[in-house]
Scaffold this motif. Sequence first.
Motif, PDB file in Angstrom:
ATOM      1  N   THR A   1       0.939  -1.039   0.021  1.00 28.19           N
ATOM      2  CA  THR A   1      -0.085  -0.037  -0.010  1.00 28.19           C
ATOM      3  C   THR A   1       0.800   1.213   0.045  1.00 28.19           C
ATOM      4  OG1 THR A   1      -1.682  -1.275   1.165  1.00 28.19           O
ATOM      5  CG2 THR A   1      -1.939   1.124   1.319  1.00 28.19           C
ATOM      6  N   PHE A   2       0.485   2.273  -0.792  1.00 28.90           N
ATOM      7  CA  PHE A   2       1.339   3.245  -0.919  1.00 28.90           C
ATOM      8  C   PHE A   2       0.838   4.478  -1.239  1.00 28.90           C
ATOM      9  CE2 PHE A   2       0.785   1.289  -5.114  1.00 28.90           C
ATOM     10  CZ  PHE A   2       0.696   2.543  -6.169  1.00 28.90           C
ATOM     11  N   ASP A   3       1.473   5.798  -1.098  1.00 29.67           N
ATOM     12  CA  ASP A   3       0.989   6.995  -1.312  1.00 29.67           C
ATOM     13  C   ASP A   3       1.851   7.729  -2.496  1.00 29.67           C
ATOM     14  OD1 ASP A   3      -0.955   6.899   0.635  1.00 29.67           O
ATOM     15  OD2 ASP A   3       0.275   8.253   1.836  1.00 29.67           O
ATOM     16  N   THR A   4       1.258   8.280  -3.395  1.00 35.88           N
ATOM     17  CA  THR A   4       1.897   9.192  -4.523  1.00 35.88           C
ATOM     18  C   THR A   4       1.043  10.573  -4.413  1.00 35.88           C
ATOM     19  OG1 THR A   4       0.314   8.531  -6.163  1.00 35.88           O
ATOM     20  CG2 THR A   4       2.418   7.223  -5.941  1.00 35.88           C
ATOM     21  N   ASP A   5       1.525  11.307  -5.062  1.00 40.02           N
ATOM     22  CA  ASP A   5       0.760  12.754  -5.079  1.00 40.02           C
ATOM     23  C   ASP A   5      -0.621  12.668  -5.374  1.00 40.02           C
ATOM     24  OD1 ASP A   5       2.971  14.029  -4.567  1.00 40.02           O
ATOM     25  OD2 ASP A   5       3.511  14.547  -6.343  1.00 40.02           O
ATOM     26  N   SER A   6      -0.995  11.563  -6.046  1.00 42.98           N
ATOM     27  CA  SER A   6      -2.347  11.225  -6.401  1.00 42.98           C
ATOM     28  C   SER A   6      -3.361  10.767  -5.398  1.00 42.98           C
ATOM     29  CB  SER A   6      -2.474  10.616  -7.688  1.00 42.98           C
ATOM     30  OG  SER A   6      -1.812  11.026  -8.911  1.00 42.98           O
ATOM     31  N   GLY A   7      -2.555   9.992  -4.551  1.00 43.99           N
ATOM     32  CA  GLY A   7      -3.436   9.729  -3.321  1.00 43.99           C
ATOM     33  C   GLY A   7      -2.827   8.149  -2.937  1.00 43.99           C
ATOM     34  N   THR A   8      -3.623   7.733  -2.272  1.00 46.74           N
ATOM     35  CA  THR A   8      -3.272   6.169  -1.790  1.00 46.74           C
ATOM     36  C   THR A   8      -3.608   5.046  -2.643  1.00 46.74           C
ATOM     37  OG1 THR A   8      -3.263   6.811   0.544  1.00 46.74           O
ATOM     38  CG2 THR A   8      -3.473   4.524   0.176  1.00 46.74           C
ATOM     39  N   SER A   9      -2.835   4.191  -3.010  1.00 46.21           N
ATOM     40  CA  SER A   9      -3.183   3.198  -3.663  1.00 46.21           C
ATOM     41  C   SER A   9      -2.625   1.519  -3.440  1.00 46.21           C
ATOM     42  CB  SER A   9      -3.067   3.215  -5.193  1.00 46.21           C
ATOM     43  OG  SER A   9      -3.525   2.341  -6.122  1.00 46.21           O
ATOM     44  N   ILE A  10      -2.776   0.697  -3.977  1.00 49.72           N
ATOM     45  CA  ILE A  10      -2.126  -0.880  -3.659  1.00 49.72           C
ATOM     46  C   ILE A  10      -1.615  -1.204  -4.943  1.00 49.72           C
ATOM     47  CG2 ILE A  10      -3.886  -1.263  -1.881  1.00 49.72           C
ATOM     48  CD1 ILE A  10      -4.983  -3.168  -3.712  1.00 49.72           C
ATOM     49  N   GLY A  11      -0.564  -1.908  -4.681  1.00 45.17           N
ATOM     50  CA  GLY A  11       0.129  -2.445  -6.051  1.00 45.17           C
ATOM     51  C   GLY A  11       1.073  -3.683  -5.465  1.00 45.17           C
ATOM     52  N   ALA A  12       2.088  -3.695  -6.345  1.00 41.83           N
ATOM     53  CA  ALA A  12       3.004  -4.800  -6.361  1.00 41.83           C
ATOM     54  C   ALA A  12       4.446  -4.099  -6.658  1.00 41.83           C
ATOM     55  CB  ALA A  12       2.886  -6.010  -7.071  1.00 41.83           C
ATOM     56  N   LEU A  13       5.616  -4.780  -5.800  1.00 41.61           N
ATOM     57  CA  LEU A  13       6.933  -3.970  -5.762  1.00 41.61           C
ATOM     58  C   LEU A  13       7.824  -4.855  -6.959  1.00 41.61           C
ATOM     59  CD1 LEU A  13       8.394  -3.889  -2.288  1.00 41.61           C
ATOM     60  CD2 LEU A  13       8.164  -2.125  -4.189  1.00 41.61           C
ATOM     61  N   ARG A  14       8.269  -4.276  -7.944  1.00 41.98           N
ATOM     62  CA  ARG A  14       9.248  -5.137  -8.554  1.00 41.98           C
ATOM     63  C   ARG A  14      10.569  -5.146  -7.803  1.00 41.98           C
ATOM     64  NH1 ARG A  14       8.197  -2.931 -14.961  1.00 41.98           N
ATOM     65  NH2 ARG A  14       6.159  -4.282 -15.238  1.00 41.98           N
ATOM     66  N   GLU A  15      11.487  -5.889  -8.502  1.00 40.94           N
ATOM     67  CA  GLU A  15      12.785  -6.309  -7.793  1.00 40.94           C
ATOM     68  C   GLU A  15      13.602  -5.231  -7.585  1.00 40.94           C
ATOM     69  OE1 GLU A  15      13.826  -8.909  -6.496  1.00 40.94           O
ATOM     70  OE2 GLU A  15      11.978  -9.826  -6.939  1.00 40.94           O
ATOM     71  N   ASN A  16      13.536  -3.908  -8.365  1.00 38.81           N
ATOM     72  CA  ASN A  16      14.313  -2.612  -8.070  1.00 38.81           C
ATOM     73  C   ASN A  16      13.586  -1.710  -7.367  1.00 38.81           C
ATOM     74  OD1 ASN A  16      12.159  -1.913  -9.962  1.00 38.81           O
ATOM     75  ND2 ASN A  16      13.411  -1.201 -11.544  1.00 38.81           N
ATOM     76  N   GLY A  17      12.290  -1.982  -6.529  1.00 41.60           N
ATOM     77  CA  GLY A  17      11.833  -1.004  -5.803  1.00 41.60           C
ATOM     78  C   GLY A  17      10.637  -0.411  -6.525  1.00 41.60           C
ATOM     79  N   ASP A  18      10.531  -0.471  -7.877  1.00 42.48           N
ATOM     80  CA  ASP A  18       9.519   0.352  -8.419  1.00 42.48           C
ATOM     81  C   ASP A  18       8.053  -0.392  -8.204  1.00 42.48           C
ATOM     82  OD1 ASP A  18      11.469   2.132  -9.571  1.00 42.48           O
ATOM     83  OD2 ASP A  18      11.240   1.006 -11.616  1.00 42.48           O
ATOM     84  N   VAL A  19       6.952   0.396  -8.324  1.00 40.37           N
ATOM     85  CA  VAL A  19       5.702  -0.047  -7.910  1.00 40.37           C
ATOM     86  C   VAL A  19       4.679   0.108  -9.195  1.00 40.37           C
ATOM     87  CG1 VAL A  19       3.960   0.441  -6.492  1.00 40.37           C
ATOM     88  CG2 VAL A  19       6.205   0.529  -5.414  1.00 40.37           C
ATOM     89  N   VAL A  20       3.874  -1.071  -9.242  1.00 42.47           N
ATOM     90  CA  VAL A  20       3.093  -1.169 -10.311  1.00 42.47           C
ATOM     91  C   VAL A  20       1.544  -1.080  -9.433  1.00 42.47           C
ATOM     92  CG1 VAL A  20       1.670  -2.653 -11.941  1.00 42.47           C
ATOM     93  CG2 VAL A  20       4.284  -2.683 -12.047  1.00 42.47           C
ATOM     94  N   ASP A  21       0.927   0.000  -9.841  1.00 44.27           N
ATOM     95  CA  ASP A  21      -0.294   0.540  -9.263  1.00 44.27           C
ATOM     96  C   ASP A  21      -1.358  -0.313 -10.070  1.00 44.27           C
ATOM     97  OD1 ASP A  21      -2.093   1.880  -8.221  1.00 44.27           O
ATOM     98  OD2 ASP A  21      -1.732   3.860  -9.041  1.00 44.27           O
ATOM     99  N   PHE A  22      -2.146  -0.970  -9.017  1.00 41.05           N
ATOM    100  CA  PHE A  22      -3.324  -1.755  -9.343  1.00 41.05           C
ATOM    101  C   PHE A  22      -4.519  -0.929  -9.666  1.00 41.05           C
ATOM    102  CE2 PHE A  22      -1.935  -5.563  -6.397  1.00 41.05           C
ATOM    103  CZ  PHE A  22      -0.954  -5.830  -7.489  1.00 41.05           C
ATOM    104  N   ALA A  23      -4.460   0.298  -9.629  1.00 35.80           N
ATOM    105  CA  ALA A  23      -5.448   1.172 -10.091  1.00 35.80           C
ATOM    106  C   ALA A  23      -5.525   1.375 -11.388  1.00 35.80           C
ATOM    107  CB  ALA A  23      -5.251   2.654  -9.178  1.00 35.80           C
TER     108      ALA A  23
END
Length: 291
Positions: A5-27
């Motif tokens: 679960t993470f925050d961006t400037d757009s709000g709170t969302s859920i997603g999955a971590l890639r190996e490099n720490g980037d996040v895929v947003d399920f939204a």
Amino acid sequence: MKLVTFDTDSGTSIGALRENGDVVDFATDPALPRTMAEFVAGGRPALDRAARLLASAAPIPAGEVTLRAPIRPRNNVMCVGKNYLDHAKEFAGSGFDASQRQTVPDAPVVFSKALSSIVGPGEDVTVSADATGTSDYEGELAVVIGEGGSRIPAAEAWRHVYGYTIVNDLTVRELQKRHVQFFIGKSAATYCPMGPCLVTKDEIPDVTALWVRTSVNGEPRQAAPLADLIFPIPTLIEAISAAVTLEPGDVIATGTPSGVGIGFDPPRLLAPGDLIEVSIDGIGTLTNRAV
């Protein structure tokens, strides 16, 4: 899959971590749930759909997201006390255990932490609000329930495990002793750091091979394998579900090893400025600073 679960400037969302720490947003997939508890309740179909998204969607760079506690369960966070032999002994000898005379319990000691105590990785824990000055750390593996149920036999318990995360079961020791039942001493605001992610069960073939490690200001304090649990995960699920109806997304913290602050002579309790890090193989490190 490592779920967040993470925050961006757009709000709170859920997603999955890639190996490099980037996040895929399920939204980006309107068919996927918007909260982690709902996603967990979606079971295998939700995971399969998320896996397809993870393979194809453009991620959000790690530097543009702030991780939060991976899940907010429907029930209080359920916790287990004195579930490592050495910790049971150190707690019994600390002078803070007013709950029972047994050093090693003959059944799981279960209590809960209020939902309002949950914070995420990187968030501050407000030990300065503890007028007793007896705040302590407890690094723990937490089990996240997938399929809910009641009266679950130990032999069927693994079918109900969705995955794992890390909990720091912060405790005001003086309140824990004063009130005997642990809820008040365990439930202060910010006293349930959780994260950094929720790792699905298939990512960790043998959870008993994992180690829990806690350090304070870089100094190792706790280190023990999950194989040392007095009551293993299936036993805990059986015992709790004998009375409590477990819901998808419920969190069970499995207990802490020896090396907590009150186990030292003199005690080494938390103070503002301390950095607490709890690490578990395959999950990551939960880091929080005391203020």
